[in-house]
Design an enzyme around this catalytic site. Structure first.
Site, PDB file in Angstrom:
ATOM      1  N   GLU A  40       0.853  -1.196   0.000  1.00 59.25           N
ATOM      2  CA  GLU A  40       0.000   0.000   0.000  1.00 59.25           C
ATOM      3  C   GLU A  40       0.889   1.247   0.000  1.00 59.25           C
ATOM      4  OE1 GLU A  40      -2.351   1.279   3.372  1.00 59.25           O
ATOM      5  OE2 GLU A  40      -3.594   2.520   2.086  1.00 59.25           O
ATOM      6  N   ASP A 114      -2.301  11.851  -3.631  1.00 63.78           N
ATOM      7  CA  ASP A 114      -2.388  13.287  -3.937  1.00 63.78           C
ATOM      8  C   ASP A 114      -2.477  13.474  -5.460  1.00 63.78           C
ATOM      9  OD1 ASP A 114      -1.876  14.159  -1.160  1.00 63.78           O
ATOM     10  OD2 ASP A 114       0.054  13.203  -1.516  1.00 63.78           O
TER      11      ASP A 114
HETATM   12  C1  LIG Z   1      -4.162  12.221   0.341  1.00 61.79           C
HETATM   13  S1  LIG Z   1      -3.303  11.202   1.441  1.00 61.79           S
HETATM   14  C2  LIG Z   1      -4.292   9.725   1.479  1.00 61.79           C
HETATM   15  C3  LIG Z   1      -3.968   8.866   2.670  1.00 61.79           C
HETATM   16  C4  LIG Z   1      -4.746   7.539   2.758  1.00 61.79           C
HETATM   17  N1  LIG Z   1      -4.349   6.629   1.708  1.00 61.79           N
HETATM   18  C5  LIG Z   1      -6.220   7.771   2.698  1.00 61.79           C
HETATM   19  O1  LIG Z   1      -6.847   7.417   1.696  1.00 61.79           O
HETATM   20  O2  LIG Z   1      -6.788   8.283   3.679  1.00 61.79           O
HETATM   21  C6  LIG Z   1      -1.929  10.686   0.461  1.00 61.79           C
HETATM   22  C7  LIG Z   1      -0.788  10.147   1.309  1.00 61.79           C
HETATM   23  O3  LIG Z   1       0.235   9.650   0.446  1.00 61.79           O
HETATM   24  C8  LIG Z   1       1.498  10.008   0.986  1.00 61.79           C
HETATM   25  N2  LIG Z   1       2.458  10.024  -0.132  1.00 61.79           N
HETATM   26  C9  LIG Z   1       2.479  10.930  -1.150  1.00 61.79           C
HETATM   27  N3  LIG Z   1       3.487  10.676  -1.997  1.00 61.79           N
HETATM   28  C10 LIG Z   1       4.120   9.569  -1.502  1.00 61.79           C
HETATM   29  C11 LIG Z   1       5.256   8.835  -1.917  1.00 61.79           C
HETATM   30  N4  LIG Z   1       5.944   9.208  -3.009  1.00 61.79           N
HETATM   31  N5  LIG Z   1       5.657   7.763  -1.204  1.00 61.79           N
HETATM   32  C12 LIG Z   1       4.960   7.435  -0.074  1.00 61.79           C
HETATM   33  N6  LIG Z   1       3.879   8.102   0.390  1.00 61.79           N
HETATM   34  C13 LIG Z   1       3.456   9.152  -0.322  1.00 61.79           C
HETATM   35  C14 LIG Z   1       1.256  11.373   1.614  1.00 61.79           C
HETATM   36  O4  LIG Z   1       2.234  11.688   2.583  1.00 61.79           O
HETATM   37  C15 LIG Z   1      -0.137  11.221   2.189  1.00 61.79           C
HETATM   38  O5  LIG Z   1      -0.122  10.780   3.532  1.00 61.79           O
END
Ligand SMILES: C[S@@+](CC[C@H](N)C(=O)[O-])C[C@H]1O[C@@H](n2cnc3c(N)ncnc32)[C@H](O)[C@@H]1O
Length: 206
Positions: A40, A114
């Site tokens: 994930e 994002d």
């Molecule tokens: C909009 S949040 C969604 C979190 C969760 N999946 C949800 O649906 O509630 C996106 C998450 O992806 C993480 N993220 C973004 N780019 C990433 C990367 N390159 N590697 C790991 N995590 C990442 C961000 O830090 C953030 O916590």
């Protein structure tokens, strides 16, 4: 993800046997695991990981999250549940993917990543074509990639990039009702659903 910087987050994560930083990750950490692997990407506060690892003890879940403060929230939930089929990593997935290249993953999960709507930020999108190619290579034959988002443009963009690899089946659901068997809701998803926003889901099967 709105979580304040938590000064103790990194130390807390370091104290956990089921956490590592991506820089310290080596395949030896999971070499004895004889279960189908689920990755994930962007764990957030961990609701998906908690529910799925609890419901699917025959799978092993690897969750990666860029933000240590956010991941520490997920980690606390996972520690309380005392699960033995989870490994969480702090760091950017782009540094993890090459380290996994000897593995075959059963599932790759992208929950509400994002969208990075500006064109100049396209490479940051987790469905940017380079990453999609790497995901495809990592999936085992019959393996599945699942992508969910609230964002129409990001869903359309991701369908195009995901179409560039030869999935045997690529399904685009524009109003996902939460009925896919291997799934759980995330924190973001609950917020979107409460606001009446339709969830888009793309499922790619190799
Ligand atoms: C909009 S949040 C969604 C979190 C969760 N999946 C949800 O649906 O509630 C996106 C998450 O992806 C993480 N993220 C973004 N780019 C990433 C990367 N390159 N590697 C790991 N995590 C990442 C961000 O830090 C953030 O916590």
């Amino acid at each position: 993800m709105r979580v304040k910087f938590k000064p103790g987050a990194i130390d807390y994560l370091k104290s956990l046997a089921f956490h590592t930083h991506v820089d310290d990750f080596a395949l030896s950490k999971i070499k004895d695991i004889n279960k189908p692997l689920v990755l994930e990407i962007g764990v957030g506060k961990g609701d998906y990981l908690l529910e799925m690892a609890s419901n699917y003890p025959e799978h092993f879940f690897i969750g990666i999250e860029l933000n240590a403060s956010v991941l520490s929230v997920a980690a606390q939930k996972l520690a309380d549940a005392n699960l033995n089929n989870v490994l969480i990593l702090t760091g950017d997935v782009k540094y993890l993917l090459p380290k996994l290249s000897a593995l075959s993953l059963n599932y790759i999960i992208l929950n509400h990543s994002d969208p990075w709507p500006k064109k100049r930020h396209e490479k940051r999108r987790l469905t940017y074509s380079t990453l999609v190619n790497e995901y495809y290579k990592l999936l085992e034959e019959g393996g599945t990639l699942i992508f969910k988002t609230d964002n129409d443009d990001f869903a359309d963009y991701s369908y195009i990039t995901l179409s560039s690899v030869p999935f045997k089946e690529l399904i685009f659901i524009k109003d996902y009702k939460g009925d896919y068997d291997f799934d759980a809701k995330t924190e973001y998803e609950r917020k979107f659903l409460n606001k009446g926003v339709k969830i888009k889901m793309i499922i790619g099967k190799k």
